[in-house]
Motif scaffolding. Structure first.
Motif, short mmCIF file in Angstrom:
data_model
loop_
_atom_site.label_atom_id
_atom_site.label_comp_id
_atom_site.label_asym_id
_atom_site.label_seq_id
_atom_site.Cartn_x
_atom_site.Cartn_y
_atom_site.Cartn_z
N ASN A 1 0.81 -1.22 0.00
CA ASN A 1 0.00 0.00 0.00
C ASN A 1 0.85 1.27 0.00
O ASN A 1 0.35 2.35 -0.30
N MET A 2 2.15 1.16 0.33
CA MET A 2 3.03 2.34 0.18
C MET A 2 3.07 2.74 -1.29
O MET A 2 3.18 3.93 -1.60
N ILE A 3 2.98 1.76 -2.18
CA ILE A 3 2.99 2.07 -3.62
C ILE A 3 1.57 2.40 -4.09
O ILE A 3 1.37 3.36 -4.82
N PHE A 4 0.60 1.63 -3.62
CA PHE A 4 -0.77 1.76 -4.13
C PHE A 4 -1.49 2.96 -3.50
O PHE A 4 -1.94 3.86 -4.19
N GLY A 5 -1.56 2.97 -2.18
CA GLY A 5 -2.34 4.00 -1.50
C GLY A 5 -1.63 5.34 -1.48
O GLY A 5 -2.24 6.39 -1.72
#
Lengths: 294, 321
Positions: free
Chosen positions: B43-47
């Motif tokens: 989620n560091m990349i996605f969110g």
């Protein structure tokens, strides 16, 4: 390494490429027009193969059974595609990319289990009719005669799609929709109906591909998993929404596979992804795509 | 900090959990923690960065193989293996990420997918080094971590420490730069930020924590297989994040609790787990677009708004009378 061996390897790469083309052309068409990347495309392809098997079992008494089954499988899949479009895909037209991807990814899981529930876990094999049973000889090299049929179907679908997109009114509308949905809609053409039509057409071709694939070897659970990512590679290499690109991309991937099996067996699949990554890095829109929508 | 009192509560519950539940559920809890860390790193990349990585399992798998190979082939102790896993996954993310951050949207998703499959086939085919599709067996944790409960506490502390670090990163100026890039990369560039370099750094950090999660997995499962790298595995953190909700820091963790618990529960009486989770995902995508956390936040907002309305209504009635 003599030329006849290279030729036979070339032909087997071509037939592999043609199966990939049949899957990837629908994938590319659906993405080009609807902007939806259908993860479940190869799953539906596998459903087509299983349907072909079931029809073949029903028609086993007749000599033409296998050929009719391939057509029936394609038609069944078109009907299934219509249901999926109306029930699920239609609801996510205006959603974000990740949600659309997840929806089709969820379909992969569901379809995989439904296949298991319907056809069980054992492999299925179709016994071919005499016409395509034995090998044919090219310059003294034996070559599976059924592969000739696969290659012919591939080129027939390529020409058929080209004719549809270039020469018919609906084809023109579909091509226009690739460029600007708003403009097509403003001209009074109902976009949802075009979308449904394109999705059904794409799944129909996937079903046909499944039917064509069925007699190649055994039909196995999970065959779709490796193929779908390779079909993505084809579409990426050729360029999203470009029919010619998809055809060239399929042949490239098929031939890479066929020839690396000959020279570097472990590297066959690795090489496909290396080529895909290189194309994506240098030309994200693919060899024959246009950078417009990148 | 007052807002986060419930975190302390969750941690205390997590501490006493093994005394309450049976060994099977302790195993499930370890799985929740490891996959939760994997999902938070995704989620560091996605969110936060706004890009969908569909090959995040590559770094998870590399981390798992780094620890597995070091423990099996060189008998390196686990506490040294875990940082090694992070470094190996970080290097891998640096090489792949260098190319990935040049693309966005669907192309980013497909390139990460292609690199993920590349890693999968390398591990799958490199029989002499990785054991190919046989995988690696006999990754035995050290004696003091041998029991399920001990490994649970070890995982709990490692994951908690990792989450604190990721939390500080996401609340730092760097973390807010990532959000700016997500909202508008062009404007971020205009204010003099090297967008690609920031994205790459974020990609590498995310890959390192995925590697840490992978490193924890091997000794827990006692064996690893190339499937850890395959694209199904990359789907898992995507599911968890979407189920939990991508916009909160704890969304992926909540998603991991729901996903893993559901999996342990469902696989108890049917083999059709993919069918079940597939239906759950379709339900979430169609009817709960913000995930479970987003859904409840929305409810809370509506209830609060109603309460305010009622309050406002009462006061205006008083004024009228």
């Amino acid at each position: 390494m003599d030329t006849s061996l290279l030729l036979s390897q070339f032909l087997s790469g071509l037939s592999r490429g043609m199966v990939l083309f049949l899957i990837a052309s629908g994938l590319s068409l659906i993405f080009g027009v609807m902007n939806i990347l259908n993860f479940a495309h190869a799953s539906l392809w596998l459903v087509g193969a299983y349907f072909c098997y079931s029809f073949w079992v029903l028609l086993q008494g007749y000599g033409f059974g296998m050929w009719v089954s391939i057509g029936l499988a394609a038609l069944t899949l078109a009907a299934i595609g219509w249901v999926i479009e109306v029930v699920l895909i239609r609801r996510v037209y205006d959603r974000e990319l990740p949600e659309q991807l997840l929806l089709t990814y969820a379909m992969v899981l569901i379809i995989g289990d439904l296949i298991k529930l319907t056809w069980g876990v054992e492999d299925r094999i179709i016994a071919r009719p005499p016409l395509v049973e034995g090998p044919v000889f090219f310059f003294g090299i034996p070559f599976d005669s059924y592969f000739i049929f696969v290659i012919l179907v591939g080129f027939a679908v390529a020409i058929g799609l080209w004719w549809f997109l270039q020469k018919t009114k609906y084809g023109h509308i579909v091509r226009a929709a690739v460029f600007s949905r708003e403009m097509v809609s403003a001209l009074g053409i109902p976009i949802p109906r075009i979308y449904t039509g394109v999705f059904v057409l794409g799944i129909f071709i996937a079903g046909l591909a499944g039917g064509v694939q069925a007699p190649v070897g055994s039909i196995t659970l999970g065959m779709d998993m490796a193929i779908v990512v390779q079909a993505f590679c084809v579409v990426v290499i050729g360029g999203f929404g470009s029919l010619l690109g998809t055809l060239v991309g399929s042949i490239i991937v098929g031939e890479i596979y066929a020839f690396s099996i000959l020279f570097w067996p472990q590297g066959a699949l690795v090489l496909i992804f290396v080529v895909t990554a290189v194309v994506l890095i240098i030309r994200p829109w693919g060899l024959f795509g246009t950078p417009m929508r990148a | 900090m007052k807002r986060y009192w419930w975190l302390g509560l969750v941690f205390i519950v997590a501490l006493i959990l093994p005394f309450v539940i049976g060994e099977f559920w302790v195993h499930v809890a370890v799985e929740i923690l490891i996959l939760g860390l994997f999902a938070v790193s995704f989620n560091m990349i996605f969110g936060y960065m706004g890009q969908l990585s569909f090959g995040h399992a590559a770094y998870y798998g590399v981390g798992a193989y780094a620890t597995g190979l070091l423990m099996v082939k060189a008998s390196v102790p686990l506490p040294i293996c875990l940082p090694a896993s992070m470094i190996a996954a970080g290097i891998c993310a640096l090489i792949f990420g260098y190319f990935c951050v040049r693309l966005t949207g669907i192309y980013f998703a497909i390139l990460t997918l292609a690199f993920g499959q590349l890693m999968y086939y390398i591990i799958f085919q490199w029989y002499s080094f990785t054991g190919g599709d046989d995988g690696l067996q006999g990754i035995i944790p050290p004696d003091f971590l041998f029991s399920a409960t001990a490994y649970y506490y070890f995982t709990l502390f490692v994951v908690a420490a990792a989450l604190i670090v990721i939390w500080y990163i996401s609340e730092s100026p760097f973390g807010y730069t990532m959000r700016t890039i997500r909202e508008n990369p062009d404007r971020t560039r205009f204010i003099g930020i090297n967008v690609k370099r920031y994205m790459l750094i974020n990609f590498v950090i995310a890959g390192m924590f995925a590697g840490l999660a992978g490193g924890l997995w091997g000794p827990f499962n006692r064996s690893i297989a190339p499937d850890l790298c395959n694209w199904h595995q990359s789907g898992t953190p995507v599911f968890m994040t979407v189920i939990g909700g991508p916009l909160g820091f704890f969304g992926p963790m909540v998603g991991s609790v729901i996903y893993t618990f559901l999996m342990a529960f469902v696989t108890g009486f049917t083999e059709y787990w993919p069918l079940t989770i597939g239906l759950v995902i379709i339900f979430v995508v169609l009817f709960m677009p913000g995930g479970v956390l987003g859904f409840f936040e929305e409810r809370v907002k509506i209830i609060r708004a109603r309460a305010l309305e009622v309050g406002a209504g009462e006061s205006s009635e008083k004024e009228n009378s």
